[in-house]
Design an enzyme around this catalytic site. Structure first.
Site, mmCIF file in Angstrom:
data_model
loop_
_atom_site.group_PDB
_atom_site.id
_atom_site.type_symbol
_atom_site.label_atom_id
_atom_site.label_comp_id
_atom_site.label_asym_id
_atom_site.label_seq_id
_atom_site.Cartn_x
_atom_site.Cartn_y
_atom_site.Cartn_z
ATOM 1 N N ARG A 75 21.006 51.887 20.573
ATOM 2 C CA ARG A 75 22.224 52.239 21.300
ATOM 3 C C ARG A 75 22.727 51.034 22.076
ATOM 4 O O ARG A 75 21.943 50.217 22.550
ATOM 5 C CB ARG A 75 21.945 53.395 22.281
ATOM 6 C CG ARG A 75 21.893 54.753 21.610
ATOM 7 C CD ARG A 75 21.718 55.880 22.602
ATOM 8 N NE ARG A 75 20.431 55.830 23.257
ATOM 9 C CZ ARG A 75 20.197 55.341 24.458
ATOM 10 N NH1 ARG A 75 21.180 54.857 25.183
ATOM 11 N NH2 ARG A 75 18.980 55.340 24.956
ATOM 12 N N CYS A 256 9.864 57.294 25.528
ATOM 13 C CA CYS A 256 8.724 57.467 26.444
ATOM 14 C C CYS A 256 7.777 58.551 25.934
ATOM 15 O O CYS A 256 6.944 59.045 26.674
ATOM 16 C CB CYS A 256 9.197 57.862 27.836
ATOM 17 S SG CYS A 256 9.872 56.506 28.769
ATOM 18 N N ASP A 279 14.791 66.452 22.244
ATOM 19 C CA ASP A 279 15.715 65.479 22.848
ATOM 20 C C ASP A 279 16.764 66.094 23.778
ATOM 21 O O ASP A 279 17.080 65.510 24.798
ATOM 22 C CB ASP A 279 16.421 64.703 21.724
ATOM 23 C CG ASP A 279 17.077 63.421 22.208
ATOM 24 O OD1 ASP A 279 16.481 62.745 23.064
ATOM 25 O OD2 ASP A 279 18.180 63.090 21.740
ATOM 26 N N ARG A 376 13.216 54.381 13.085
ATOM 27 C CA ARG A 376 13.300 55.820 13.326
ATOM 28 C C ARG A 376 13.067 56.646 12.070
ATOM 29 O O ARG A 376 13.271 56.164 10.951
ATOM 30 C CB ARG A 376 14.720 56.158 13.825
ATOM 31 C CG ARG A 376 15.113 55.492 15.131
ATOM 32 C CD ARG A 376 14.677 56.318 16.292
ATOM 33 N NE ARG A 376 14.994 55.730 17.578
ATOM 34 C CZ ARG A 376 15.223 56.436 18.683
ATOM 35 N NH1 ARG A 376 15.199 57.743 18.650
ATOM 36 N NH2 ARG A 376 15.458 55.856 19.823
HETATM 37 C C1 OXD Z 1 17.522 58.094 22.566
HETATM 38 C C2 OXD Z 1 17.374 58.909 21.344
HETATM 39 O O1 OXD Z 1 17.824 56.897 22.466
HETATM 40 O O2 OXD Z 1 17.013 60.076 21.483
HETATM 41 O O3 OXD Z 1 17.334 58.641 23.657
HETATM 42 O O4 OXD Z 1 17.634 58.415 20.250
HETATM 43 MN MN MN Z 2 16.935 60.691 23.538
#
Ligand code: OXD
Ligand code: MN
Length: 593
Positions: A75, A256, A279, A376
């Protein structure tokens, strides 16, 4: 007959601007997904790489590999804007641009951006279609990777179009990878128009617009106006040996260990964790005065490195599951002998013939990783062997505890129960974490990240704290709020707490507190476990180390208090007085310790 007048109108306007070669309306079916994968393997390319490569189907059923543009791996918070008409509403926690100026800029960048490409129109729901909390959305994109990822992460189907009908009651997401130029990359949010406009990136959080952009940034703003909360939280059910299930949510910053926690395989006999989300949680007040959570997503977009049968067996079972087509791996390394994905931390020896995430051959050099640290997987939650039977319940699940975590190698105890809702909101507001690879910035630096929402709150966080306090007042049975930290280190820099499946021991204490089974001791930071109640059987943690997990050194807290104050001061008079009072009370308690 439903003509989706407003949807059509928006799609036409967008097509006139972006000038794609063709427009494809997707229906979210498996048949269509198979076709898109074919297109991604044979026709579409990024930097001469096909969008998808088939992986070893015997060992990784339905799995495909995707390599992103090398500058597009996380991001980009510095290029993410929230465009309220008034800058004050965006707050110091967001980049802001005037909506008119932002649209002019994006219109210029989008002119002809889909030339030679296909424009995919994706109708999808965030939340179960029968849920009163669900929202209908349309995303436009120009890359099959995003279309396929959205099929995994959301409920995509033609029924959404029927739901929308001729109304304009839908959230718009306009996405183009442009030419991947980082200088022309923007992720812009227009909360009042329920619009996200993203150009220049194909990375998950920047491009799957139902995720962070809508379900957190725009949804948090909707929640502020409508009386609910959109949060960066895991949702799980914890079953005890008697079969009673207690539902909790857990907020933690990116990378985390939220996915590991959401899929936790308990090491305590008789306890079981049921997954509802890894999430995002939308939290609404039920008619019984309790807080109910739904996960608006249907997929898991998790960090691959570190995932193994030891750290997260359920995740590997999910990744190898066959229920839902397809599963994607992005920017992992590849074992060229077996055509399997590989990442640091995966079980077994390092394969002999690997290519790294950029396609270069790799032979364990000391200073580079074969898989990108933010590589990912994207996989359906329906593949999970631990999926809660309540996952599709339109009402959601009643939440008994909210847990706030972060990565802190010093200072913050393993687990603390806050004194009450207001104290809990303060503890969330002050939360900090050491940065990770999920966003582009220096890794390992402490940053304040209230409720793990700093990059995702679509409005001024001063108002957000006020909103949390107000929600608490409306709940007749508010969840208890706890903080956790798995990451405290000893004098040699080693983690004291074993983490992963052993975290069930902390969850058990939390459940015991929620059900009034055990007492707790009052400290300046909140309520600590009596160590006899924290089941550490078989862990072999020496008593002094266990005590270190809960050590409070008031002198070390002085720098922390100053940093918290500096952070909170940014919100000026939008910071609720109650939060300031909780800060003062904490400072006083630490003085008199
Ligand atoms: C983040 C994700 O960056 O969930 O928090 O991908
Ligand atoms: Mn996230």
């Amino acid at each position: 007959m439903v003509k989706n007048k407003k949807v059509q109108q928006w799609v036409n306007e967008t097509a006139n601007m972006c000038k794609p070669d063709k427009i494809v309306w997707c229906d979210g079916s498996e048949e269509e997904a198979r076709k898109l994968i074919e297109i991604g393997m044979k026709e579409e390319k990024i930097e001469n790489n096909p969008i998808f490569q088939e992986l070893n189907q015997k060992n990784w059923p339905n799995a495909y590999y995707h390599r992103s543009h090398p500058t597009d791996v996380a991001r980009t918070e510095h290029l993410t804007y929230v465009c309220h008409p008034d800058k004050e509403i965006a707050g110091p926690n967001n980049n802001w641009m005037d909506p008119k100026e932002a649209k002019e800029l994006l219109t210029k960048l989008s002119d002809g951006c889909m030339r030679g490409k296909t424009m995919y129109v994706l109708p999808y729901m965030m939340g179960h279609p029968d849920s009163p909390y669900a929202k209908a959305c349309i995303q436009i994109t120009d890359v099959s990777y995003v279309a396929i990822s959205m099929r995994i992460m959301t409920r995509m189907s033609n029924e959404v179009l029927e739901k929308i009908g001729d109304s304009d009651n839908f959230v718009k997401g306009l996405h183009s990878v442009g030419d991947f130029d980082p200088d022309k990359r923007f992720i812009m949010h227009f909360p009042d128009e329920h619009l996200v406009w993203s150009i220049g990136s194909g990375y998950g959080g920047n491009a799957l617009l139902g995720k962070k952009c809508f379900s957190l940034r725009i949804a948090s703003w909707l929640g502020y106006q409508e009386g609910w909360l959109a949060e960066h939280m895991v949702i799980v059910g914890i079953e005890d040996p008697k079969g009673k299930i207690t539902y909790v949510t857990v907020a933690m910053p990116s990378a985390c260990g939220k996915t590991n926690l959401a899929m936790l395989e308990s090491t305590l006999p008789g306890y079981k964790v049921w997954t509802l989300g890894d999430d995002i949680a939308w939290l609404n007040i039920g008619s019984d005065g309790r807080l109910y959570a739904i996960n608006p997503e249907t997929g898991l977009f998790g960090v691959a490195p570190g995932t193994s049968m030891k750290t997260n067996p359920n995740m590997l079972k999910t990744l190898k599951g066959e229920k839902f087509y397809p599963t994607l791996f992005t920017n992992t390394a590849l074992n060229t002998d077996t055509n399997e994905p590989w990442w640091e931390g995966l079980d077994g020896p390092v394969p002999k013939n690997l290519i790294d995430w950029q396609g270069k051959s790799w032979n364990s050099p000391q200073d580079t990783k074969a898989a990108h640290p933010n590589s990912r997987f994207t996989v359906s939650i329906y593949n999970s062997p631990a999926l809660s039977k309540e996952f599709d319940n339109p009402k959601g699940v009643p939440i008994s505890a909210i847990i706030l975590g972060g990565k802190r190698t010093q200072l913050i105890p393993l687990v603390v129960e806050t004194f009450n809702w207001q104290h809990g909101v303060f503890m969330g507001a002050r939360a900090g974490s050491e940065t990770t690879a999920a966003a582009i910035h220096k890794v390992g630096v402490l940053r304040r990240d209230p409720m793990a929402m700093l990059p995702f709150c679509g409005y001024n966080m001063g108002d957000y704290f006020r909103h949390w306090l107000n929600i608490g007042k409306k709940l007749t049975h508010p969840p208890k709020i706890f903080t956790v930290n798995w990451f405290r280190v000893d004098d040699n820099g080693g983690f004291i707490w074993p983490g992963f499946g052993e975290n069930i021991r902390v969850l058990k204490w939390i459940v015991d507190r929620v059900n009034n089974n055990v007492s707790a001791k009052s400290t300046p930071l909140g309520l600590f476990p009596n160590l006899k109640d924290l089941n550490c059987e078989g862990l072999n943690i020496p008593q002094d180390k266990l005590e270190k997990l809960f050590e409070i050194k008031p002198q070390e807290w002085q720098a922390e208090l100053e940093d918290i104050k500096k952070f909170l001061d940014q919100f000026g008079n939008r910071l609720p007085l109650e939060i300031r009072q909780e800060f003062e009370k904490l400072a006083d308690r630490l003085k008199t310790k």
